[in-house]
Design a protein around this motif. Structure first.
Motif, PDB file in Angstrom:
ATOM      1  N   LEU A  81       0.854  -1.189   0.000  1.00 50.23           N
ATOM      2  CA  LEU A  81       0.000   0.000   0.000  1.00 50.23           C
ATOM      3  C   LEU A  81       0.891   1.240   0.000  1.00 50.23           C
ATOM      4  O   LEU A  81       1.813   1.346   0.827  1.00 50.23           O
ATOM      5  CB  LEU A  81      -0.895   0.014   1.237  1.00 50.23           C
ATOM      6  CG  LEU A  81      -1.730  -1.243   1.493  1.00 50.23           C
ATOM      7  CD1 LEU A  81      -2.487  -1.102   2.821  1.00 50.23           C
ATOM      8  CD2 LEU A  81      -2.701  -1.496   0.350  1.00 50.23           C
ATOM      9  N   LEU A  82       0.615   2.168  -0.900  1.00 49.68           N
ATOM     10  CA  LEU A  82       1.340   3.442  -0.968  1.00 49.68           C
ATOM     11  C   LEU A  82       0.328   4.565  -0.800  1.00 49.68           C
ATOM     12  O   LEU A  82      -0.638   4.656  -1.567  1.00 49.68           O
ATOM     13  CB  LEU A  82       2.066   3.575  -2.305  1.00 49.68           C
ATOM     14  CG  LEU A  82       2.667   4.935  -2.661  1.00 49.68           C
ATOM     15  CD1 LEU A  82       3.721   5.359  -1.637  1.00 49.68           C
ATOM     16  CD2 LEU A  82       3.260   4.916  -4.065  1.00 49.68           C
ATOM     17  N   PHE A  83       0.524   5.409   0.219  1.00 50.35           N
ATOM     18  CA  PHE A  83      -0.406   6.500   0.512  1.00 50.35           C
ATOM     19  C   PHE A  83       0.200   7.804  -0.007  1.00 50.35           C
ATOM     20  O   PHE A  83       1.261   8.240   0.457  1.00 50.35           O
ATOM     21  CB  PHE A  83      -0.681   6.562   2.013  1.00 50.35           C
ATOM     22  CG  PHE A  83      -1.302   5.291   2.527  1.00 50.35           C
ATOM     23  CD1 PHE A  83      -2.665   5.065   2.385  1.00 50.35           C
ATOM     24  CD2 PHE A  83      -0.519   4.299   3.109  1.00 50.35           C
ATOM     25  CE1 PHE A  83      -3.242   3.876   2.841  1.00 50.35           C
ATOM     26  CE2 PHE A  83      -1.087   3.108   3.567  1.00 50.35           C
ATOM     27  CZ  PHE A  83      -2.456   2.894   3.426  1.00 50.35           C
ATOM     28  N   LEU A  84      -0.471   8.406  -0.975  1.00 55.75           N
ATOM     29  CA  LEU A  84       0.082   9.542  -1.707  1.00 55.75           C
ATOM     30  C   LEU A  84      -0.849  10.741  -1.629  1.00 55.75           C
ATOM     31  O   LEU A  84      -2.053  10.614  -1.898  1.00 55.75           O
ATOM     32  CB  LEU A  84       0.301   9.142  -3.169  1.00 55.75           C
ATOM     33  CG  LEU A  84       0.997  10.155  -4.068  1.00 55.75           C
ATOM     34  CD1 LEU A  84       2.473  10.288  -3.690  1.00 55.75           C
ATOM     35  CD2 LEU A  84       0.861   9.753  -5.537  1.00 55.75           C
ATOM     36  N   HIS A  85      -0.306  11.912  -1.276  1.00 53.55           N
ATOM     37  CA  HIS A  85      -1.087  13.135  -1.324  1.00 53.55           C
ATOM     38  C   HIS A  85      -1.311  13.547  -2.772  1.00 53.55           C
ATOM     39  O   HIS A  85      -0.452  13.309  -3.634  1.00 53.55           O
ATOM     40  CB  HIS A  85      -0.370  14.254  -0.566  1.00 53.55           C
ATOM     41  CG  HIS A  85      -0.332  14.040   0.912  1.00 53.55           C
ATOM     42  ND1 HIS A  85       0.146  14.982   1.791  1.00 53.55           N
ATOM     43  CD2 HIS A  85      -0.715  12.992   1.685  1.00 53.55           C
ATOM     44  CE1 HIS A  85       0.055  14.530   3.027  1.00 53.55           C
ATOM     45  NE2 HIS A  85      -0.467  13.330   2.995  1.00 53.55           N
TER      46      HIS A  85
END
Length: 230
Positions: A81-85
């Protein structure tokens, strides 16, 4: 080892930039197993209605980064999982660098921070963030935090608090004794908040907030000092 990536992007009132962000992620992830999940905190879905990319997964969630990122993670199919603004761009070869970290038995990681501005003051901020991240081992959300789905489930995701959900998340990962790496490549994030609020004010306010939080002040009490979008 082959990995599948799920990029979760929490948004609120980001219709002007969301298509550029989705296209950027898809281009950066060309050739890898990738899904892009955009989670809108607006009940009317004003941002996700504007998305043109047919493969983007779109969801609506109650407002708040923690809630929105948990909602995205709940449907994610990737093992990373990659959380990106929405206003942040990944560096070249970001996904291969992430895969290398995971293959080296890290539970997750983040990138160094870069700020899209030619102003020298932002080079100083970048350097301070670089030093702070390595001293504390706690990156912030604008550094594109990534984590295995297994680790995310182990720490039970993000707490649904109004601020400091990224710091809280990282502290719980550290308590779980999971290895976390900082990739020495910069994500590039917008300078818009610093420019809008003033560089000095924004920087000092952020330092004050993290200090108060680490001293035990509840996030609900900190919101009066910090109004933000996801």
């Amino acid at each position: 080892m082959n990995h599948a990536f799920s990029v979760v992007i929490p948004v609120l009132s980001e219709s002007s930039i969301i298509n550029r962000t989705v296209e950027h992620v898809c281009n950066a992830g060309a050739g890898v197993s990738l899904e892009v999940i955009v989670v809108d905190g607006d009940p009317g879905g004003s941002t996700i209605r504007c998305i043109r990319h047919e493969k983007a997964v779109t969801l609506i969630s109650p407002k708040g980064r923690g809630r929105q990122m948990n909602t995205g993670a709940s449907v994610a199919r990737g093992d990373i999982l990659l959380f990106l603004h929405a206003d942040t761009e990944l560096p070249d070869q970001a996904f291969s660098a992430i895969a290398s970290c995971i293959d080296n038995h890290y539970a997750g990681g983040a990138f160094d921070l870069g700020i899209k501005s030619q102003r020298f003051v932002f080079r100083l901020i970048e350097q301070m963030v670089r030093i702070r991240t390595r001293l504390t081992g706690i990156p912030y959300g604008d550094q594109a935090i990534f984590v295995t789905k297994e680790c995310f489930a182990e720490v039970k995701g993000f707490r649904e608090i109004p601020v400091m959900e990224d710091v809280d998340f990282m502290r719980r990962i550290k308590r779980a004794a999971r290895r976390f790496c900082i990739i020495p490549c910069k994500v590039m994030t917008s300078s818009r908040r610093w420019e809008k609020e003033g560089v000095l004010f924004c920087t000092l306010r952020n330092w004050m907030l993290i200090s108060l939080y680490l001293l035990g002040v509840h996030p609900d009490r900190l919101t009066k000092f910090y109004h933000r979008d996801p």
